[in-house]
Design an enzyme around this catalytic site. Structure first.
Site, PDB file in Angstrom:
ATOM      1  N   CYS A 169      -2.946   1.586   6.278  1.00  0.00           N
ATOM      2  CA  CYS A 169      -3.165   0.741   7.464  1.00  0.00           C
ATOM      3  C   CYS A 169      -3.764   1.532   8.615  1.00  0.00           C
ATOM      4  O   CYS A 169      -4.497   0.975   9.426  1.00  0.00           O
ATOM      5  CB  CYS A 169      -1.857   0.091   7.896  1.00  0.00           C
ATOM      6  SG  CYS A 169      -0.542   1.281   8.174  1.00  0.00           S
ATOM      7  N   GLY A 196       2.360  -6.146   7.215  1.00  0.00           N
ATOM      8  CA  GLY A 196       1.313  -6.697   6.347  1.00  0.00           C
ATOM      9  C   GLY A 196       0.098  -7.082   7.169  1.00  0.00           C
ATOM     10  O   GLY A 196      -0.128  -6.537   8.255  1.00  0.00           O
ATOM     11  N   SER A 197      -0.653  -8.037   6.649  1.00  0.00           N
ATOM     12  CA  SER A 197      -1.930  -8.380   7.301  1.00  0.00           C
ATOM     13  C   SER A 197      -1.709  -9.172   8.593  1.00  0.00           C
ATOM     14  O   SER A 197      -0.675  -9.832   8.767  1.00  0.00           O
ATOM     15  CB  SER A 197      -2.775  -9.213   6.335  1.00  0.00           C
ATOM     16  OG  SER A 197      -2.071 -10.399   6.021  1.00  0.00           O
ATOM     17  N   GLU A 215     -10.867  -5.857   8.562  1.00  0.00           N
ATOM     18  CA  GLU A 215     -10.320  -4.546   8.193  1.00  0.00           C
ATOM     19  C   GLU A 215     -10.814  -4.209   6.779  1.00  0.00           C
ATOM     20  O   GLU A 215     -10.805  -5.066   5.902  1.00  0.00           O
ATOM     21  CB  GLU A 215      -8.791  -4.661   8.203  1.00  0.00           C
ATOM     22  CG  GLU A 215      -8.068  -3.379   7.874  1.00  0.00           C
ATOM     23  CD  GLU A 215      -6.550  -3.599   7.781  1.00  0.00           C
ATOM     24  OE1 GLU A 215      -6.100  -4.760   7.745  1.00  0.00           O
ATOM     25  OE2 GLU A 215      -5.837  -2.595   7.725  1.00  0.00           O
ATOM     26  N   ASN A 269       0.803  -1.235   0.000  1.00  0.00           N
ATOM     27  CA  ASN A 269       0.000   0.000   0.000  1.00  0.00           C
ATOM     28  C   ASN A 269       0.836   1.285   0.000  1.00  0.00           C
ATOM     29  O   ASN A 269       0.470   2.254  -0.650  1.00  0.00           O
ATOM     30  CB  ASN A 269      -1.023  -0.015   1.139  1.00  0.00           C
ATOM     31  CG  ASN A 269      -0.406  -0.166   2.500  1.00  0.00           C
ATOM     32  OD1 ASN A 269       0.640  -0.785   2.656  1.00  0.00           O
ATOM     33  ND2 ASN A 269      -1.042   0.413   3.489  1.00  0.00           N
ATOM     34  N   GLU A 273       4.227  -5.466  12.112  1.00  0.00           N
ATOM     35  CA  GLU A 273       3.447  -4.238  11.870  1.00  0.00           C
ATOM     36  C   GLU A 273       2.201  -4.662  11.106  1.00  0.00           C
ATOM     37  O   GLU A 273       2.256  -4.901   9.898  1.00  0.00           O
ATOM     38  CB  GLU A 273       4.282  -3.240  11.039  1.00  0.00           C
ATOM     39  CG  GLU A 273       5.557  -2.764  11.733  1.00  0.00           C
ATOM     40  CD  GLU A 273       5.291  -1.747  12.833  1.00  0.00           C
ATOM     41  OE1 GLU A 273       4.220  -1.120  12.826  1.00  0.00           O
ATOM     42  OE2 GLU A 273       6.150  -1.600  13.711  1.00  0.00           O
TER      43      GLU A 273
HETATM   44  P1  NAD Z   1      -0.044  -9.350   3.036  1.00  0.00           P
HETATM   45  O1  NAD Z   1       0.054  -9.837   4.447  1.00  0.00           O
HETATM   46  O2  NAD Z   1      -0.887 -10.059   2.090  1.00  0.00           O
HETATM   47  O3  NAD Z   1       1.413  -9.299   2.381  1.00  0.00           O
HETATM   48  C1  NAD Z   1       2.477  -8.599   2.957  1.00  0.00           C
HETATM   49  C2  NAD Z   1       3.769  -9.257   2.537  1.00  0.00           C
HETATM   50  O4  NAD Z   1       3.806 -10.587   3.056  1.00  0.00           O
HETATM   51  C3  NAD Z   1       3.952  -9.357   1.027  1.00  0.00           C
HETATM   52  O5  NAD Z   1       5.297  -9.094   0.711  1.00  0.00           O
HETATM   53  C4  NAD Z   1       3.595 -10.813   0.763  1.00  0.00           C
HETATM   54  O6  NAD Z   1       4.216 -11.350  -0.391  1.00  0.00           O
HETATM   55  C5  NAD Z   1       4.112 -11.485   2.005  1.00  0.00           C
HETATM   56  N1  NAD Z   1       3.442 -12.761   2.292  1.00  0.00           N
HETATM   57  C6  NAD Z   1       2.164 -13.115   2.021  1.00  0.00           C
HETATM   58  N2  NAD Z   1       1.934 -14.373   2.450  1.00  0.00           N
HETATM   59  C7  NAD Z   1       3.082 -14.806   3.013  1.00  0.00           C
HETATM   60  C8  NAD Z   1       3.482 -16.026   3.645  1.00  0.00           C
HETATM   61  N3  NAD Z   1       2.637 -17.057   3.762  1.00  0.00           N
HETATM   62  N4  NAD Z   1       4.733 -16.118   4.120  1.00  0.00           N
HETATM   63  C9  NAD Z   1       5.595 -15.077   4.022  1.00  0.00           C
HETATM   64  N5  NAD Z   1       5.286 -13.910   3.408  1.00  0.00           N
HETATM   65  C10 NAD Z   1       4.050 -13.783   2.924  1.00  0.00           C
HETATM   66  O7  NAD Z   1      -0.452  -7.833   3.212  1.00  0.00           O
HETATM   67  P2  NAD Z   1      -0.766  -6.796   2.054  1.00  0.00           P
HETATM   68  O8  NAD Z   1      -2.038  -7.188   1.408  1.00  0.00           O
HETATM   69  O9  NAD Z   1       0.449  -6.586   1.226  1.00  0.00           O
HETATM   70  O10 NAD Z   1      -0.977  -5.466   2.936  1.00  0.00           O
HETATM   71  C11 NAD Z   1      -2.179  -5.150   3.527  1.00  0.00           C
HETATM   72  C12 NAD Z   1      -2.149  -5.383   5.020  1.00  0.00           C
HETATM   73  O11 NAD Z   1      -0.990  -4.827   5.600  1.00  0.00           O
HETATM   74  C13 NAD Z   1      -3.323  -4.700   5.721  1.00  0.00           C
HETATM   75  O12 NAD Z   1      -3.827  -5.574   6.685  1.00  0.00           O
HETATM   76  C14 NAD Z   1      -2.689  -3.486   6.368  1.00  0.00           C
HETATM   77  O13 NAD Z   1      -3.352  -3.005   7.498  1.00  0.00           O
HETATM   78  C15 NAD Z   1      -1.341  -4.011   6.712  1.00  0.00           C
HETATM   79  N6  NAD Z   1      -0.378  -2.922   6.819  1.00  0.00           N
HETATM   80  C16 NAD Z   1       0.130  -2.629   8.031  1.00  0.00           C
HETATM   81  C17 NAD Z   1       1.006  -1.570   8.150  1.00  0.00           C
HETATM   82  C18 NAD Z   1       1.600  -1.176   9.470  1.00  0.00           C
HETATM   83  O14 NAD Z   1       2.507  -0.365   9.472  1.00  0.00           O
HETATM   84  N7  NAD Z   1       1.131  -1.696  10.574  1.00  0.00           N
HETATM   85  C19 NAD Z   1       1.374  -0.840   7.028  1.00  0.00           C
HETATM   86  C20 NAD Z   1       0.824  -1.196   5.812  1.00  0.00           C
HETATM   87  C21 NAD Z   1      -0.043  -2.245   5.706  1.00  0.00           C
END
Ligand code: NAD
Length: 463
Positions: free
Chosen positions: A249, A193-194, A339, A120, A215
């Site tokens: 996020c 990430g999520s 979310e 994002n 995070e």
């Molecule tokens: P995601 O969890 O789908 O992916 C994030 C990263 O994890 C990507 O690089 C992805 O390739 C990797 N990934 C996915 N599955 C994996 C696995 N099984 N093993 C290892 N790596 C894996 O998240 P997204 O869709 O890219 O981002 C959206 C989410 O991130 C939302 O929930 C948002 O709130 C959160 N987010 C949090 C922050 C923060 O600072 N707290 C910032 C931005 C986004």
């Protein structure tokens, strides 16, 4: 997806470990030199970075600059200026029981660090942790998100221009590559990430007892009472919610407004949406797009059977999803369970504090908490009653921009925090050392121990 097989990942990790053990990252001057080089390369690549962010998210240049590049540049400047001081051994006073001794804390880098980032804010959420990891003296493997491929490519080019691969390298790829990376033993993992994937990361890290920062996301409330000036409140909520098309996020996930002010707030938010993006946001150069079809479908499904207060226009082919306000969704609907992470803003109302409590207890530990009010006692109660990653009173999002504030979540929204000096500390093991001399010993510490504790208690009172 070069470098992404388990064997090549292990090979990269081994090379980084050798580089680290050779003390190649220990010299603070060399860390500073490389961060300065990174700064220079970023200046040279500014245009192509903006283009990549446009390709991935249709980000307006203004947003690409303010919420991506500028944040990274500020972080670089701060680290370049302060690493020497942050990394220096810190003397602390010794304990009289150990007298005489010199006590100090060393800033020890963990070693090999794995960074995984989302799509994002695909540039800054990858680069800010990288800067912290390097500044603290670690090596780094960075996996940016496959969903923002143009930005991932620029990041790879920039990192490979600045660092030898034994120090920092980008490995591109999807979740399979992420999963392969987690099979290797790292000295630290920093994941953004999520929450769902965060749990996978935490489990993988537990296998090796690897320390982690997570995070994550969550449902960030935006509470508005009747004492807040409605128009300004609406303007700030609209800005925070629809920035990056709601894919932030810490965007307000839902509004919880005092019942008798709901209609006025909704009318003001509609006015502000139209002021910002015109009557049709699709034509606005300042309104982004949804990242991909999968996420578009999720948002579309979220709107199913909901009563709209505003918006709801969509264009699947263009990934356009207009700013949308939803009237009081059911508490068990996906809009109030998961979310949202898109430009849909549910508007709920409350009459009593226990109405607020019911919802916030259900959706506990949000990443961000927003409260619009001028009632001091209401503000104090809310801020103390609820646990959240970070909060803002009378605005949204902006706590993220102050590098003196630790940024991170709690519980479901994550663990650990970074930004500014906190980033340096996240990637540093504070290693305490006590250096004694041989000229004095308290004889009582050795067996056979004194029969009475009297003398010891007297001494302890004096120190
Ligand atoms: P995601 O969890 O789908 O992916 C994030 C990263 O994890 C990507 O690089 C992805 O390739 C990797 N990934 C996915 N599955 C994996 C696995 N099984 N093993 C290892 N790596 C894996 O998240 P997204 O869709 O890219 O981002 C959206 C989410 O991130 C939302 O929930 C948002 O709130 C959160 N987010 C949090 C922050 C923060 O600072 N707290 C910032 C931005 C986004």
């Amino acid at each position: 997806m070069k470098n992404s097989t388990p064997a090549s990942i292990e090979n990269i990790k081994e090379k980084q470990l050798i580089f680290f053990k050779d003390f190649k990252t220990q010299d603070v001057k060399i860390r500073i030199q490389h961060l300065k080089k990174l700064k220079r390369v970023l200046e040279e690549r500014e245009e192509s970075l903006f283009e990549a962010l446009y390709q991935d998210l249709k980000k307006p240049v203004f947003e690409s600059f303010t919420s991506e590049l500028l944040m990274v540049q500020k972080e670089l400047d701060l680290h370049i200026k302060n690493i020497k001081e942050w990394a220096a051994p810190k003397r602390v006073s010794g304990s009289l029981i150990n007298f005489p001794s010199q006590d100090y804390i060393l800033s020890e880098p963990y070693g090999t660090v794995l960074l995984i980032s989302p799509w994002n804010y695909p540039f800054q959420l990858a680069m800010i942790p990288l800067i912290g990891a390097i500044a603290a003296g670690n090596t780094a493997v960075l996996k940016p998100s496959e969903s923002a491929p143009h930005t991932a490519q620029i990041i790879e080019e920039i990192v490979s221009e600045v660092f030898p691969p034994e120090w920092a390298i980008v490995i591109q790829g999807d979740e399979k590559v992420g999963a392969a990376l987690l099979k290797t033993q790292w000295d630290y993992i920093f994941y953004t990430g999520s929450t769902a994937v965060g749990k996978i990361v935490a489990k993988a890290a537990a296998e090796f007892l690897t320390p982690t920062t997570l995070e994550l996301g969550g449902k960030s409330p935006c509470i508005v009472d009747g004492t807040a000036p409605i128009q300004k409140t609406a303007r700030r909520i609209v800005w925070g919610k629809f920035l990056n098309c709601g894919q932030t996020c810490i965007a307000p996930d839902y509004v919880l407004v005092q019942k008798e002010y709901k209609n006025a707030l909704v009318a003001a938010m509609i006015e502000e949406i139209e002021k910002a993006f015109g009557k049709n946001a699709k034509n606005s150069k300042d309104y982004g797009r949804i990242i991909h079809q999968k996420h578009f479908k999720k948002l579309e499904k979220d709107l199913d059977k909901q009563k709209l207060l505003f918006g709801g226009e969509k264009d699947k082919d263009e990934l356009y999803f207009g700013p949308t306000l939803v009237e009081e969704p059911a508490l068990d609907s996906s809009l109030l369970v998961d979310e949202i992470f898109g430009p849909i803003l549910p508007v709920l109302s409350y009459t009593t504090e226990s109405n607020i409590d019911f919802i916030l207890t259900k959706l506990k530990n949000p990443l961000a908490f927003y409260l619009f009010s001028t009632n001091r006692s209401f503000i104090n109660t809310m801020i103390q009653r609820y646990s959240f990653g970070g909060g803002v009173i009378n605005d949204a999002i902006i706590h993220f921009t102050n590098d003196k504030l630790p940024f991170g979540g709690i519980g479901n929204s994550g663990m650990g925090a970074y930004h500014g000096k906190h980033s340096f500390e996240v990637f540093t093991h504070a290693k305490p050392v006590v250096k004694r001399s041989f000229w004095f010993d308290l004889p009582q510490r050795y067996a056979p121990y004194p029969k009475s504790l009297k003398a010891l208690k007297f001494l302890l009172k004096k120190i």
